[in-house]
Design an enzyme around this catalytic site. Structure first.
Site, PDB file in Angstrom:
ATOM      1  N   SER A 201      -7.958  -0.989   6.390  1.00 10.64           N
ATOM      2  CA  SER A 201      -8.518   0.321   6.029  1.00 10.64           C
ATOM      3  C   SER A 201      -9.886   0.459   6.673  1.00 10.64           C
ATOM      4  O   SER A 201     -10.515  -0.550   7.021  1.00 10.64           O
ATOM      5  CB  SER A 201      -8.672   0.379   4.506  1.00 10.64           C
ATOM      6  OG  SER A 201      -9.472   1.472   4.130  1.00 10.64           O
TER       7      SER A 201
ATOM      8  N   TYR B  79     -11.519  -2.821  -3.844  1.00 14.18           N
ATOM      9  CA  TYR B  79     -10.638  -2.420  -2.738  1.00 14.18           C
ATOM     10  C   TYR B  79     -11.285  -2.784  -1.399  1.00 14.18           C
ATOM     11  O   TYR B  79     -10.641  -3.343  -0.513  1.00 14.18           O
ATOM     12  CB  TYR B  79     -10.367  -0.912  -2.830  1.00 14.18           C
ATOM     13  CG  TYR B  79      -9.415  -0.370  -1.781  1.00 14.18           C
ATOM     14  CD1 TYR B  79      -8.039  -0.509  -1.911  1.00 14.18           C
ATOM     15  CD2 TYR B  79      -9.898   0.295  -0.654  1.00 14.18           C
ATOM     16  CE1 TYR B  79      -7.165  -0.001  -0.942  1.00 14.18           C
ATOM     17  CE2 TYR B  79      -9.035   0.809   0.313  1.00 14.18           C
ATOM     18  CZ  TYR B  79      -7.671   0.657   0.160  1.00 14.18           C
ATOM     19  OH  TYR B  79      -6.807   1.155   1.114  1.00 14.18           O
TER      20      TYR B  79
HETATM   21  N1  LIG Z   1      -3.737   6.420   1.657  1.00 12.84           N
HETATM   22  C1  LIG Z   1      -4.926   6.133   2.204  1.00 12.84           C
HETATM   23  O1  LIG Z   1      -5.897   6.917   2.142  1.00 12.84           O
HETATM   24  C2  LIG Z   1      -5.115   4.833   2.941  1.00 12.84           C
HETATM   25  C3  LIG Z   1      -6.218   4.693   3.802  1.00 12.84           C
HETATM   26  C4  LIG Z   1      -6.395   3.501   4.480  1.00 12.84           C
HETATM   27  C5  LIG Z   1      -5.507   2.460   4.301  1.00 12.84           C
HETATM   28  N2  LIG Z   1      -4.449   2.612   3.457  1.00 12.84           N
HETATM   29  C6  LIG Z   1      -3.535   1.481   3.274  1.00 12.84           C
HETATM   30  O2  LIG Z   1      -2.264   1.854   3.778  1.00 12.84           O
HETATM   31  C7  LIG Z   1      -1.251   1.150   3.065  1.00 12.84           C
HETATM   32  C8  LIG Z   1      -0.172   2.118   2.587  1.00 12.84           C
HETATM   33  O3  LIG Z   1      -0.784   3.062   1.754  1.00 12.84           O
HETATM   34  P1  LIG Z   1      -0.099   4.451   1.325  1.00 12.84           P
HETATM   35  O4  LIG Z   1      -1.178   5.459   1.352  1.00 12.84           O
HETATM   36  O5  LIG Z   1       1.141   4.666   2.077  1.00 12.84           O
HETATM   37  O6  LIG Z   1       0.176   4.122  -0.216  1.00 12.84           O
HETATM   38  P2  LIG Z   1       1.484   4.289  -1.148  1.00 12.84           P
HETATM   39  O7  LIG Z   1       0.995   4.056  -2.537  1.00 12.84           O
HETATM   40  O8  LIG Z   1       2.195   5.555  -0.839  1.00 12.84           O
HETATM   41  O9  LIG Z   1       2.405   3.081  -0.671  1.00 12.84           O
HETATM   42  C9  LIG Z   1       2.165   1.760  -1.056  1.00 12.84           C
HETATM   43  C10 LIG Z   1       3.500   1.086  -1.247  1.00 12.84           C
HETATM   44  O10 LIG Z   1       3.241  -0.303  -1.561  1.00 12.84           O
HETATM   45  C11 LIG Z   1       4.143  -0.676  -2.598  1.00 12.84           C
HETATM   46  N3  LIG Z   1       3.573  -1.807  -3.348  1.00 12.84           N
HETATM   47  C12 LIG Z   1       2.501  -1.784  -4.163  1.00 12.84           C
HETATM   48  N4  LIG Z   1       2.314  -2.991  -4.712  1.00 12.84           N
HETATM   49  C13 LIG Z   1       3.287  -3.795  -4.237  1.00 12.84           C
HETATM   50  C14 LIG Z   1       3.633  -5.147  -4.446  1.00 12.84           C
HETATM   51  N5  LIG Z   1       2.933  -5.924  -5.276  1.00 12.84           N
HETATM   52  N6  LIG Z   1       4.697  -5.647  -3.796  1.00 12.84           N
HETATM   53  C15 LIG Z   1       5.443  -4.859  -2.962  1.00 12.84           C
HETATM   54  N7  LIG Z   1       5.173  -3.564  -2.734  1.00 12.84           N
HETATM   55  C16 LIG Z   1       4.105  -3.036  -3.368  1.00 12.84           C
HETATM   56  C17 LIG Z   1       4.273   0.565  -3.472  1.00 12.84           C
HETATM   57  O11 LIG Z   1       5.439   0.510  -4.295  1.00 12.84           O
HETATM   58  C18 LIG Z   1       4.321   1.656  -2.417  1.00 12.84           C
HETATM   59  O12 LIG Z   1       5.643   1.917  -2.004  1.00 12.84           O
HETATM   60  C19 LIG Z   1      -1.967   0.412   1.943  1.00 12.84           C
HETATM   61  O13 LIG Z   1      -2.189  -0.932   2.316  1.00 12.84           O
HETATM   62  C20 LIG Z   1      -3.289   1.129   1.827  1.00 12.84           C
HETATM   63  O14 LIG Z   1      -4.304   0.306   1.290  1.00 12.84           O
HETATM   64  C21 LIG Z   1      -4.208   3.776   2.786  1.00 12.84           C
END
Ligand SMILES: NC(=O)c1ccc[n+]([C@@H]2O[C@H](COP(=O)([O-])OP(=O)(O)OC[C@H]3O[C@@H](n4cnc5c(N)ncnc54)[C@H](O)[C@@H]3O)[C@@H](O)[C@H]2O)c1
Length: 297
Positions: free
Chosen positions: A166, A179
Site C-alpha cells: 500500500s 495498518y
Molecule cells: N482498498 C484500498 O484502498 C487499498 C489501498 C491500498 C492497498 N490495498 C490492499 O489491497 C488488497 C486488497 O484490498 P481490497 O481493497 O480489494 O479489499 P477487499 O476487502 O475487497 O478484499 C480483501 C479480501 O481479502 C480476504 N481476506 C481477508 N482476510 C483474509 C484471511 N485471513 N485469509 C484469506 N483471505 C482473507 C477478504 O475475504 C477479501 O475477499 C489488501 O491487501 C489491501 O490492504 C487496498
C-alpha cells in the site's frame, strides 16, 4: 557545469526511463496464478483478468464465495478457476493447503499476496485482537505463503511472487498506525526476498511490490482524499496497472507513480514539522476522520 547539474540530470534520466520504459509482457496462457483475497475487491478483478488471458486461477479466500466462483467460472469454464477457503494468517492452514494444491492442481507459477484487512482509529481505541489480526493477515500471511512456494521457485529458477502492499508502506498515516506498520513490514520483507533471490542468482524468479493509494473497493469507505492532488483510485485501472506490472516483471509499482518521488524529496529536504504541516494543510491528517470501511476488523 557543476557536479549537481550532472547529478540531477542523471537522476531525472533514470526516473524518466523508469516511468517510460515498457518491456514486452510475458504470456500467462496455461499458467497457474494463485491469488489470495480473490473473492472481492481488486483480488476478484485480478482473477477475472488472468482467466481472460488464459491462466488458471487458484483462489484462496477466508470468505470463499460460491457466487464469485460461478461468476469467474462463467468466463472460461470450470477448469479455469479452483477456489478454496483459508485463513492466510494461520500457517498450518497455509502449509497444508499449499501441499494440497501442488498435489491436486499442480505447479503454481505466480503467487499474488493480496488478502488484507484494516482496523482504523486512534491507536488506543483499536482492539488488541484487531491489531493482531491486521499484522497476522497483512504481514505474516504473505510470509507463510512465500515459505510454502519459494523453494519450488528457487529449485526451478522460475516463478513470480507478488505482494499487494500500500502507499501506507511509504508514509505514516493518522488513525492507521497498525495498518501502516503491517504494510511497511511486508514491504521490507518483499524487498528482502528480491535481494535474497538476486544473491542466489535466480534471475527468473520475479517479485513485484504494489503500493496503491486508496482504492474504491469498500475497504476504505468513508476516507477523504487530498483534494485536487489525488483522487481515490478506481479498482479497474488499478488492476490493469498491477497486471501489466506483473506481466512485465516490474519490481515495484506505485499508484500514482509520482508519489514516491514526492515522498522521497519531502523526506530528504524538508524537516518533519514542515512535512506534518503540509499534511495538515492538504487534509492528509484528517483523511481517516470519516472512515467507516465495509469489512473492518
Ligand atoms: N482498498 C484500498 O484502498 C487499498 C489501498 C491500498 C492497498 N490495498 C490492499 O489491497 C488488497 C486488497 O484490498 P481490497 O481493497 O480489494 O479489499 P477487499 O476487502 O475487497 O478484499 C480483501 C479480501 O481479502 C480476504 N481476506 C481477508 N482476510 C483474509 C484471511 N485471513 N485469509 C484469506 N483471505 C482473507 C477478504 O475475504 C477479501 O475477499 C489488501 O491487501 C489491501 O490492504 C487496498
Amino acid at each position: 557545469m557543476s557536479f549537481w547539474f550532472y547529478f540531477f540530470t542523471f537522476i531525472a534520466g533514470l526516473v524518466a526511463f523508469n516511468v517510460l520504459y515498457k518491456p514486452t509482457p510475458k504470456s500467462v496462457k496455461g499458467k497457474r496464478v494463485l491469488i489470495t483475497g480473490a473473492s472481492s475487491g481488486i483480488g476478484k478483478l485480478m482473477a477475472r483478468k488472468f482467466i481472460q488471458m488464459g491462466a488458471q486461477v487458484i483462489s484462496w479466500d477466508y470468505n470463499k464465495s460460491e457466487a464469485v466462483h460461478k461468476e469467474l467460472a462463467s468466463i472460461a469454464g470450470e477448469e479455469s478457476i479452483v477456489s478454496y477457503a483459508i485463513d492466510v494468517s494461520d500457517k498450518d492452514q497455509v502449509y497444508e493447503l499449499a501441499a494440497r494444491v501442488k498435489k491436486e492442481v499442480g505447479k503454481v507459477d505466480i503467487v499474488i499476496n493480496n488478502a488484507g484487512v484494516v482496523s482504523g482509529g486512534n491507536s488506543w481505541e483499536v482492539k488488541d485482537e484487531s491489531i493482531e489480526k491486521v499484522m497476522k493477515v497483512n504481514t505474516m500471511g504473505p510470509m507463510w505463503i512465500t515459505k510454502a512456494f519459494i523453494k519450488d521457485f528457487v529449485d526451478a529458477d522460475s516463478g513470480h511472487l507478488v505482494y499487494i502492499s500500500s502507499m501506507a508502506s511509504t508514509l505514516g498515516t493518522n488513525k492507521l498506525a497498525d495498518y501502516c506498520a503491517s504494510k511497511w513490514g511486508i514491504f521490507g520483507y518483499a524487498e528482502s526476498i528480491r535481494l535474497e533471490l538476486g544473491a542466489l542468482g535466480k534471475k527468473n524468479v520475479h517479485t513485484t511490490i504494489v503500493c496503491p493509494y486508496y482504492i474504491n473497493t469498500g475497504m476504505f469507505d468513508g476516507v477523504t482524499s487530498i483534494g485536487l492532488m489525488m483522487k481515490i483510485l478506481q479498482p479497474e485501472p488499478v488492476v490493469d496497472s498491477i497486471v501489466e506490472a506483473i506481466l512485465t516483471n516490474r519490481h515495484e509499482l506505485y499508484l500514482p507513480a509520482w508519489m514516491p518521488y514526492l515522498t522521497f524529496l519531502m523526506r530528504a529536504f524538508l524537516p518533519s514539522y514542515i512535512r506534518d504541516m503540509s499534511n495538515d494543510i492538504l487534509g492528509v491528517s484528517k483523511s481517516m476522520d470519516q472512515f467507516k470501511g465495509q469489512r473492518r476488523v
